[in-house]
Structure formats: structure tokens, C-alpha cells
Write a protein that holds these residues in place. Sequence first.
Motif, PDB file in Angstrom:
ATOM      1  N   HIS A   1       0.856  -1.194   0.000  1.00 31.59           N
ATOM      2  CA  HIS A   1       0.000   0.000   0.000  1.00 31.59           C
ATOM      3  C   HIS A   1       0.890   1.240   0.000  1.00 31.59           C
ATOM      4  O   HIS A   1       1.394   1.626  -1.039  1.00 31.59           O
TER       5      HIS A   1
ATOM      6  N   VAL B   1       0.084   4.418   0.390  1.00 24.97           N
ATOM      7  CA  VAL B   1      -0.458   5.616  -0.253  1.00 24.97           C
ATOM      8  C   VAL B   1      -0.500   6.825   0.676  1.00 24.97           C
ATOM      9  O   VAL B   1      -0.555   7.965   0.207  1.00 24.97           O
TER      10      VAL B   1
ATOM     11  N   VAL C   1       0.702  -0.806  -4.635  1.00 27.82           N
ATOM     12  CA  VAL C   1      -0.563  -0.084  -4.511  1.00 27.82           C
ATOM     13  C   VAL C   1      -1.710  -0.928  -5.091  1.00 27.82           C
ATOM     14  O   VAL C   1      -1.535  -1.629  -6.089  1.00 27.82           O
ATOM     15  N   CYS C   2      -2.876  -0.819  -4.450  1.00 24.33           N
ATOM     16  CA  CYS C   2      -4.049  -1.619  -4.830  1.00 24.33           C
ATOM     17  C   CYS C   2      -5.231  -0.674  -5.045  1.00 24.33           C
ATOM     18  O   CYS C   2      -6.009  -0.410  -4.116  1.00 24.33           O
ATOM     19  N   PRO C   3      -5.396  -0.149  -6.255  1.00 28.31           N
ATOM     20  CA  PRO C   3      -6.365   0.930  -6.488  1.00 28.31           C
ATOM     21  C   PRO C   3      -7.818   0.588  -6.162  1.00 28.31           C
ATOM     22  O   PRO C   3      -8.487   1.332  -5.437  1.00 28.31           O
TER      23      PRO C   3
ATOM     24  N   ASN D   1      -8.348   0.285  -2.502  1.00 33.51           N
ATOM     25  CA  ASN D   1      -8.324   1.575  -1.820  1.00 33.51           C
ATOM     26  C   ASN D   1      -9.672   2.283  -1.889  1.00 33.51           C
ATOM     27  O   ASN D   1     -10.108   2.913  -0.923  1.00 33.51           O
TER      28      ASN D   1
ATOM     29  N   MET E   1     -12.104   6.777  -7.626  1.00 31.32           N
ATOM     30  CA  MET E   1     -10.824   6.549  -8.283  1.00 31.32           C
ATOM     31  C   MET E   1     -10.194   7.840  -8.767  1.00 31.32           C
ATOM     32  O   MET E   1      -8.959   7.963  -8.784  1.00 31.32           O
TER      33      MET E   1
ATOM     34  N   HIS F   1      -7.761   9.189  -6.353  1.00 30.02           N
ATOM     35  CA  HIS F   1      -6.597   8.369  -5.966  1.00 30.02           C
ATOM     36  C   HIS F   1      -5.309   9.128  -6.255  1.00 30.02           C
ATOM     37  O   HIS F   1      -5.228   9.902  -7.215  1.00 30.02           O
TER      38      HIS F   1
ATOM     39  N   LEU G   1      -2.351   7.817  -7.081  1.00 28.88           N
ATOM     40  CA  LEU G   1      -1.350   7.027  -7.803  1.00 28.88           C
ATOM     41  C   LEU G   1      -0.599   7.866  -8.828  1.00 28.88           C
ATOM     42  O   LEU G   1       0.626   7.763  -8.960  1.00 28.88           O
TER      43      LEU G   1
ATOM     44  N   VAL H   1       0.902  -1.715  -9.527  1.00 34.12           N
ATOM     45  CA  VAL H   1      -0.548  -1.917  -9.419  1.00 34.12           C
ATOM     46  C   VAL H   1      -0.819  -3.379  -9.110  1.00 34.12           C
ATOM     47  O   VAL H   1      -0.225  -4.281  -9.717  1.00 34.12           O
TER      48      VAL H   1
ATOM     49  N   ASN I   1      -8.005  -3.702 -12.332  1.00 38.30           N
ATOM     50  CA  ASN I   1      -7.376  -2.617 -11.583  1.00 38.30           C
ATOM     51  C   ASN I   1      -6.704  -1.612 -12.516  1.00 38.30           C
ATOM     52  O   ASN I   1      -6.814  -0.402 -12.316  1.00 38.30           O
TER      53      ASN I   1
ATOM     54  N   THR J   1      -7.992   2.255 -12.964  1.00 33.83           N
ATOM     55  CA  THR J   1      -7.022   3.300 -12.654  1.00 33.83           C
ATOM     56  C   THR J   1      -6.857   4.266 -13.821  1.00 33.83           C
ATOM     57  O   THR J   1      -6.889   5.492 -13.643  1.00 33.83           O
TER      58      THR J   1
END
Length: 352
Positions: free
Chosen positions: A234, A236, A257-259, A262, A271, A274, A276, A288, A303, A307
Motif C-alpha cells: 500500500h 499511499v 498499490v491496490c487501487p 483503496n 478513483m 486516488h 497514484l 498496481v 485494476n 485506474t
Amino acid sequence: MPLELASRLDKIGRDKLPGLLHGMPKCELHIHIEGSLEPELIFALAQRNGVTIPYASVEALREAYAFTDLQSFLDIYYAGASVLLKEEDFFDMAMAYFHRAKADNVVHAELFFDPQTHTDRGVPFQTVIDGLTRAGETAQRELGVSSALIMCFLRHLSEEAAFETLAQAMPFKDRFIGVGLDSGERGNPPEKFARVFEQCRQLGLHLVAHAGEEGPAAYIETALDVLKVERIDHGVRCVESPALVERLAREQVPLTVCPLSNVKLCVFDTMDRHNLAALLEAGLKVTVNSDDPAYFGGYMNANFDATFDGLPQLGPRHAYVLARNSIEASFAAESAKAEWIEQLDRVFADAA
């Protein structure tokens, strides 16, 4: 990145982006194998093992996937894991994931598994790791998907319990490549597990830890400085500390990171909120991943799609960087990484 390819990446039209996202080889570095247990398989295993679960149907179980935070998810996650009792159950669960990974052009996956979730229910450690190991070998042989196992300690339990799990794991030390730290962050800082991580480091295991998802940026710092982890899962919330962001960029510490996760767990409302893209812009080594895809709405390609749809400032160059980061940040052999990067370069060269 070859100079010729670098100069051509920005010339690739966005119309080719969906094909690139799906077709590029990628590594998955943050996947909880118990979190890939789809409702259909939960019900099938419950029937096979005579386990009663508190949902009348697959649809009723899916409707319960309305999480407000990490803990509300974990409550259902552990209930779903209750159907896993035999080696064949763990094999079937992992193979279902590997087939989805293959379809998403995942060339290598490093699977988290939570032995305490099972041993605390009376399922022997060997039952768990035998099923997962056999699935990994089958996936390599039949699907061409490489994999490795990372054993996670549940951070809401004690460090003494983690030491007990490590002792149970020692006869099977050649079956897993590292250890991680997962479950609820709040009130369970990384330093709680300093001694067990030091022992794992002395054993030559790779070290990773969840930090900076619901926990503060300070948890990322102690995961690095006290646990001495090689990757942050993670991460973030690193943006809460500009000095930490600068350090992560300078040291090129990978963030897994796991969009979709999250957003599902309300770390970000939507999203398009986010961070990212901002993390990439700051020079961080972002990857990702799908986290717990059965619960959070999608595997790897889902994902990537979500994203890039939610963050339209991202384009083909970012897709390349994310895929290459995932390969470079993996614990796979350098020879395998070089082969996958060659494949990645070819995919983007053909699109340019």
C-alpha cells in the motif's frame, strides 16, 4: 528502457491503451490468496466440507460486500476462509486465481498467505502450504505462470503468536521466500513485530509489510527503519510526509498499490481522487495490484482499467513504467526479470 522505445512511448495513441494494459506482461506483488476466494467457490467448498455459512446464496454473500473500512472487510474475509479445511481446498482456491492471472497476462505472482487464519481453526500448517505449493507447481507447468509464497503474520495478534507461526513454518522454509505483515493497521504499528522480523531477516527471508493504508505515514517509516522491509504494501499515505515521499523516491522503495481496494475500503472516495498519478509524478516506484480481488471488484487488468479510466492524465508511458516497476520490484530471479522486460519492450515497440 531502450532509448528508441522511450522516444516513441509518448507517440502511442490513447486508443491503444486498453490493449496495452491487458496485453503487457506484469507481475502481481500484492495478492492475498485467501482474498481471491470467490463466492461461488466459497459455497462449493462449504458444501464439500459440510460447513455452514451465514448466507443463503451467492447473491446474498456478494451483497454483504459493502465495506466501510478495513475491519468490516476483514470480518467477512475471515468468515469466507472458514470453508478452507483440506489440502485440496487450498489447491482449488490458488488454481482459480492462477487461471485469472494467466488471462490477465500476469507472468509472475507473489502470493500472500495467512497461516494463522487457518491454524487457529485447527487446520495444520502443512495442509495449507501443501495445497498452495502444489498449485504453484501446477500453474508453472500448465499455465507458464511463475509464483512464490510470502507468509504473513496477522498484526492484530501478538508477536508471540507470530513467533509460534514461524516455528510451525520452519520445516517448510524452502516453500516460501519471505514474510509480510497484514490485517488491521490501526493500533498495531510495525514495531510491534520488530523481534520476529529480525529473526526472519537472519533466516535470509525477504521482508515486506502493509503500511500507510489506514495507518499513518509514520508506520511506513517504522516498517523501513525498524522492520527493515524491502517493499511497502500500500503506502499511499506517504504523502502526509513530504520528507518520506522524497526518501521513497530517492531509495526507490517499491509500493504495492491496490487501487480498487483503496476505493472499496474508502481510503479514497472515488478513483479520480486516488493519488497514484501523483506518486508516479514524484518518482516513486509504484506498482498496481489486486489485493483481495474477490471482494474488491477485480483482478489485475480490472485494476489497470479502473485506474487509467479514473486518472485520464495517465497514458501509455505510465502503463509501461507500472509494468516495468512490477517486474523490477519482484523477488524473481534476475534472468527471469530480464526475459519479462524484453517481452514488455516488444509489446510497446509493436504499438509504437
